[in-house]
Design a protein around this motif. Structure first.
Motif, PDB file in Angstrom:
ATOM      1  N   GLY A  35       0.728  -1.259   0.022  1.00 15.76           N
ATOM      2  CA  GLY A  35      -0.079  -0.107   0.123  1.00 15.76           C
ATOM      3  C   GLY A  35       0.806   1.187  -0.083  1.00 15.76           C
ATOM      4  O   GLY A  35       2.159   1.351   0.018  1.00 15.76           O
ATOM      5  N   ILE A  36       0.214   2.416  -0.179  1.00 16.84           N
ATOM      6  CA  ILE A  36       0.845   3.687  -0.353  1.00 16.84           C
ATOM      7  C   ILE A  36      -0.021   4.739   0.669  1.00 16.84           C
ATOM      8  O   ILE A  36      -0.999   4.896   0.314  1.00 16.84           O
ATOM      9  N   PRO A  37       1.033   5.262   1.340  1.00 14.78           N
ATOM     10  CA  PRO A  37       0.137   6.312   2.393  1.00 14.78           C
ATOM     11  C   PRO A  37      -0.508   7.457   1.605  1.00 14.78           C
ATOM     12  O   PRO A  37       0.067   7.686   0.534  1.00 14.78           O
TER      13      PRO A  37
ATOM     14  N   GLU B 156      -0.223  10.804   2.230  1.00 18.67           N
ATOM     15  CA  GLU B 156       0.395  11.671   1.810  1.00 18.67           C
ATOM     16  C   GLU B 156       1.520  11.535   0.621  1.00 18.67           C
ATOM     17  O   GLU B 156       2.223  12.447  -0.070  1.00 18.67           O
ATOM     18  N   GLU B 157       1.640  10.441   0.036  1.00 18.91           N
ATOM     19  CA  GLU B 157       2.557   9.980  -0.986  1.00 18.91           C
ATOM     20  C   GLU B 157       1.944   9.713  -2.057  1.00 18.91           C
ATOM     21  O   GLU B 157       2.528   9.603  -3.249  1.00 18.91           O
ATOM     22  N   HIS B 158       0.496   9.882  -2.300  1.00 20.07           N
ATOM     23  CA  HIS B 158      -0.137   9.628  -3.617  1.00 20.07           C
ATOM     24  C   HIS B 158       0.492  10.614  -4.755  1.00 20.07           C
ATOM     25  O   HIS B 158       0.319  10.087  -5.945  1.00 20.07           O
ATOM     26  N   GLU B 159       0.561  11.943  -4.462  1.00 20.56           N
ATOM     27  CA  GLU B 159       1.023  12.543  -5.368  1.00 20.56           C
ATOM     28  C   GLU B 159       2.554  12.754  -5.775  1.00 20.56           C
ATOM     29  O   GLU B 159       2.836  12.435  -7.101  1.00 20.56           O
ATOM     30  N   ALA B 160       3.475  12.067  -4.593  1.00 17.59           N
ATOM     31  CA  ALA B 160       4.798  12.273  -4.843  1.00 17.59           C
ATOM     32  C   ALA B 160       5.204  11.027  -5.595  1.00 17.59           C
ATOM     33  O   ALA B 160       6.169  10.996  -6.517  1.00 17.59           O
ATOM     34  N   ILE B 161       4.473   9.937  -5.667  1.00 17.20           N
ATOM     35  CA  ILE B 161       4.904   8.798  -6.436  1.00 17.20           C
ATOM     36  C   ILE B 161       5.098   8.788  -8.175  1.00 17.20           C
ATOM     37  O   ILE B 161       5.620   7.926  -8.750  1.00 17.20           O
ATOM     38  N   PHE B 162       4.373   9.799  -8.427  1.00 26.09           N
ATOM     39  CA  PHE B 162       4.243  10.056 -10.098  1.00 26.09           C
ATOM     40  C   PHE B 162       5.135  11.038 -10.348  1.00 26.09           C
ATOM     41  O   PHE B 162       5.207  11.341 -11.534  1.00 26.09           O
ATOM     42  N   SER B 163       6.148  11.318  -9.489  1.00 27.04           N
ATOM     43  CA  SER B 163       7.406  11.984  -9.604  1.00 27.04           C
ATOM     44  C   SER B 163       8.642  11.284 -10.156  1.00 27.04           C
ATOM     45  O   SER B 163       8.464   9.999 -10.012  1.00 27.04           O
TER      46      SER B 163
ATOM     47  N   LEU C 223       9.090   4.371  -2.933  1.00 25.24           N
ATOM     48  CA  LEU C 223       8.872   4.250  -1.492  1.00 25.24           C
ATOM     49  C   LEU C 223       9.647   2.934  -1.041  1.00 25.24           C
ATOM     50  O   LEU C 223       9.898   2.010  -1.692  1.00 25.24           O
ATOM     51  N   ALA C 224      10.512   2.860  -0.010  1.00 23.61           N
ATOM     52  CA  ALA C 224      11.185   2.058   0.744  1.00 23.61           C
ATOM     53  C   ALA C 224      12.417   1.529  -0.026  1.00 23.61           C
ATOM     54  O   ALA C 224      12.601   0.234  -0.398  1.00 23.61           O
ATOM     55  N   ASN C 225      13.032   2.471  -0.793  1.00 20.72           N
ATOM     56  CA  ASN C 225      14.162   2.158  -1.660  1.00 20.72           C
ATOM     57  C   ASN C 225      15.300   3.220  -1.539  1.00 20.72           C
ATOM     58  O   ASN C 225      15.735   3.651  -2.501  1.00 20.72           O
ATOM     59  N   PRO C 226      15.676   3.404  -0.317  1.00 21.15           N
ATOM     60  CA  PRO C 226      16.639   4.488  -0.236  1.00 21.15           C
ATOM     61  C   PRO C 226      18.146   4.223  -0.697  1.00 21.15           C
ATOM     62  O   PRO C 226      18.623   5.168  -1.221  1.00 21.15           O
ATOM     63  N   GLU C 227      18.299   2.968  -0.762  1.00 19.23           N
ATOM     64  CA  GLU C 227      19.443   2.322  -1.276  1.00 19.23           C
ATOM     65  C   GLU C 227      19.454   2.432  -2.833  1.00 19.23           C
ATOM     66  O   GLU C 227      20.650   2.009  -3.495  1.00 19.23           O
ATOM     67  N   ARG C 228      18.554   2.671  -3.544  1.00 12.98           N
ATOM     68  CA  ARG C 228      18.415   2.820  -5.080  1.00 12.98           C
ATOM     69  C   ARG C 228      18.745   1.427  -5.769  1.00 12.98           C
ATOM     70  O   ARG C 228      19.683   1.261  -6.548  1.00 12.98           O
TER      71      ARG C 228
ATOM     72  N   ALA D 208      -3.048  -1.494  -3.076  1.00 11.94           N
ATOM     73  CA  ALA D 208      -3.280  -0.408  -3.812  1.00 11.94           C
ATOM     74  C   ALA D 208      -4.042  -0.666  -5.202  1.00 11.94           C
ATOM     75  O   ALA D 208      -3.901  -1.687  -5.727  1.00 11.94           O
ATOM     76  N   CYS D 209      -4.753   0.352  -5.668  1.00 16.21           N
ATOM     77  CA  CYS D 209      -5.694   0.252  -6.641  1.00 16.21           C
ATOM     78  C   CYS D 209      -5.370   1.157  -7.701  1.00 16.21           C
ATOM     79  O   CYS D 209      -5.787   2.628  -7.124  1.00 16.21           O
TER      80      CYS D 209
END
Length: 574
Positions: free
Chosen positions: A368-370, A372-379, A384-389, A423-424
């Motif tokens: 799922g996606i919080p 507050e992140e719904h807009e940011a994920i389209f950047s 999410l949850a991949n800081p190490e790239r 998520a849907c």
């Protein structure tokens, strides 16, 4: 001469802009002035002498001729004078207009009839105020226009008997001061607006130039970067049949995965750039959705089963209005995203029609996606949850491409997600009328190729060798050429190609278009051709598509190339 304004870095452009605006707005005022003069003469001709009537009409007639000559000169030869000189001529025209109207009190205030006096004063006040907005662009011109009129009116009013009433005698001078003050304030506002307009136009021109430079860079860079990837893909496809040992197959698989990741990253970056520069052509049409969803399901189902995830496809017998290729890319990205983040549970691909709208949903049981992140994920590059790239978790470009493609197609993309419950993603688009575009799956028989003579034209030796090796493994007869001249020599030697496979950019300022045109001339007929290119410029691609049967974008994988050849063969046999 022109009243100077505060100097600006674009002062010359502002000067030119106000000249253009002033000259365009001065024409209707000139026409109105001539009609007004005729109306005044018609009303007051009985109160004036014959000499006054003749002077009034001849003066305005000469003014009309003079102004028309000036305007004709301006429109025929605007570069005949400098902007400053045109401003001076502008001042001369309006001074002539003001002087002509300044004759009105001398010609028509020879009566003591108060009705005529009040009427003429009202007309002259209207003549002074009506062009204030236009002439405020050049305050000196406005001063030269109203001064002869109001000075003449003041002198004649002082000849009338108003007793000791000073206020009445000062009304016109006060009105003159008011008009000048108003025009100066209006001038500052107009110059400020013109400055903003010029700055906006310059910024727009710079943005368009930057966009054009970006497109040229993408066209060159995409070609240069894709060339080695193209060669690597061709050699890797040829190498697959040469690997027998288990260790070799493992190394081959890893090499293929690394090359696929590099290709995916490059294609995603170029897709983002093409979408941002509006270089993607859209071909919307009515299409059946079922074949496209079946094709996607065949691709996703095996991957889902390998992860222990259930895949469902439901309710897809509908028609939509969209671009089949771009819609497939949108749904592929959403399904890839669902596969990547769903560890257990299910993934559902569902389509349903509600009235004139169709909703296509990709639903998963991932983390799922919080909200507050719904807009940011389209950047771009946001994950999410991949800081190490970790590249195994994706590149962070898939949803950015989805967002841009939906905007390009006029579709809506919606997200409904609760952390821990999945998520849907919903794509909402217009319903279609009839199945026109059918995207079917490729059967084994369709992969069969007849024996073809293929002429490969590319200036890179590695590309030619890789292409020749791969095509040879498919049972095709291949001849290679580095340039148009070599291609013509091959044809003139008696070896006739069934298909020409050429790169777009060649050495010596040659292009694939030159190759097609040259071979057409040598053979005296059209020849089936496939153009391979890394260019993204829409005008170039449109021109290329008019000359060749198919266009492939680098790096081309073996399945894509084979499918293109088979498609071309089927087309030729029809």
């Amino acid at each position: 001469m022109m009243i100077p304004f505060k100097k600006h870095e674009h002062a010359a452009q502002i000067d030119h802009a106000r000249l253009v605006q002033s000259m365009s707005e001065l024409r209707p005022h000139l026409v109105g002035s001539i009609f007004g003069a005729a109306l005044v003469w018609f009303v007051f001709r009985g109160e004036a002498s014959a000499f006054a009537n003749t002077l009034w009409l001849s003066t305005h007639g000469l003014l009309l001729v003079f102004a028309l000559l000036c305007f004709l000169f301006y429109y025929w030869r605007p570069s005949g004078l400098t902007v400053s000189q045109w401003g001076d001529l502008n001042a001369l025209i309006v001074f002539a207009m003001g002087s002509a109207w300044g004759l009105a009190p001398f010609a028509f205030l020879q009566t003591e009839n108060p009705v005529y006096i009040v009427t003429l004063i009202s007309i002259l006040i209207g003549v002074c105020t009506s062009p204030s907005a236009t002439m405020a662009l050049y305050p000196l011109s406005y001063f030269l226009f109203i001064t002869p009129i109001l000075a003449s009116l003041t002198w004649h009013l002082n000849q009338l008997d108003f007793g000791q009433n000073i206020i009445i005698r000062l009304l016109v001078p006060i009105f003159w001061c008011f008009l000048l003050g108003y025009s100066l304030n209006l001038h500052r506002l107009q110059i400020r607006l013109l400055r903003l307009q010029v700055e906006k136009d310059n910024a727009l021109a710079e943005a368009e130039q930057a966009n054009a430079s970006k497109s040229r860079f993408l066209a060159s860079a995409s070609h240069d970067i894709r060339q080695p990837l193209q060669a690597a893909n061709l050699f890797l496809s040829s190498l697959e049949r040469q690997v027998d040992s288990e260790e070799g197959k493992v190394l081959y698989g890893r090499l293929q995965d690394a090359l696929s990741s590099m290709t995916e990253l490059l294609n995603s970056l170029l897709d983002i750039s093409r979408l941002d520069s509006q270089s993607v052509a859209v071909h919307k049409e009515d299409m059946a959705l079922a074949p496209l969803l079946d094709k996607l399901a065949q691709s996703v189902e095996a991957q889902a089963q390998a992860k222990g995830v259930t895949f469902r496809l439901t309710g897809h017998a509908v028609f939509v209005k969209s671009d089949a290729l771009l819609l497939e890319r949108i749904l592929s990205n959403l399904l890839a995203n669902a596969l990547r983040y769903t560890k257990q549970g299910s993934i559902t691909l569902r389509a349903e029609q509600q009235g004139k709208r169709v909703r296509i949903r990709v639903q998963d049981t991932g983390p799922g996606i919080p909200a507050e992140e719904h807009e940011a994920i389209f950047s771009e590059f946001y994950q999410l949850a991949n800081p190490e790239r970790d590249s195994r978790k994706g590149l962070g470009l898939g949803l950015a491409i989805v967002s841009r493609l939906c905007a390009l197609l006029g579709h809506r993309v919606l997200i409904d997600s609760v952390p821990g419950e999945g998520a849907c993603f919903t794509i909402e688009l217009d319903a279609g009328n009839a199945p026109v575009t059918v995207v079917g799956s490729v059967t084994r028989d369709q992969w069969m190729l007849p024996a073809l003579n293929v002429l490969v034209v590319d200036d890179e030796c590695a590309i030619r060798e890789g292409m020749a090796t791969l095509l040879g493994q498919w049972g095709l007869v291949v001849r290679e050429a580095e340039s148009l001249q070599e291609a013509q020599q091959v044809v003139l030697s008696g070896w006739l190609p069934d298909v020409v496979l050429t790169d777009f950019r060649l050495r010596g300022n040659q292009s694939g278009e030159d190759v097609i045109d040259g071979l057409k001339t040598a053979l005296g007929r059209e020849i089936p051709a496939i153009m391979v290119t890394g260019d993204t410029d829409p005008q170039t691609l449109e021109r290329v598509r008019e000359k060749v049967s198919l266009v492939l974008f680098k790096p081309v994988k073996a399945p894509q190339l084979r499918a293109a050849l088979q498609r071309l063969v089927r087309h030729l046999s029809e």
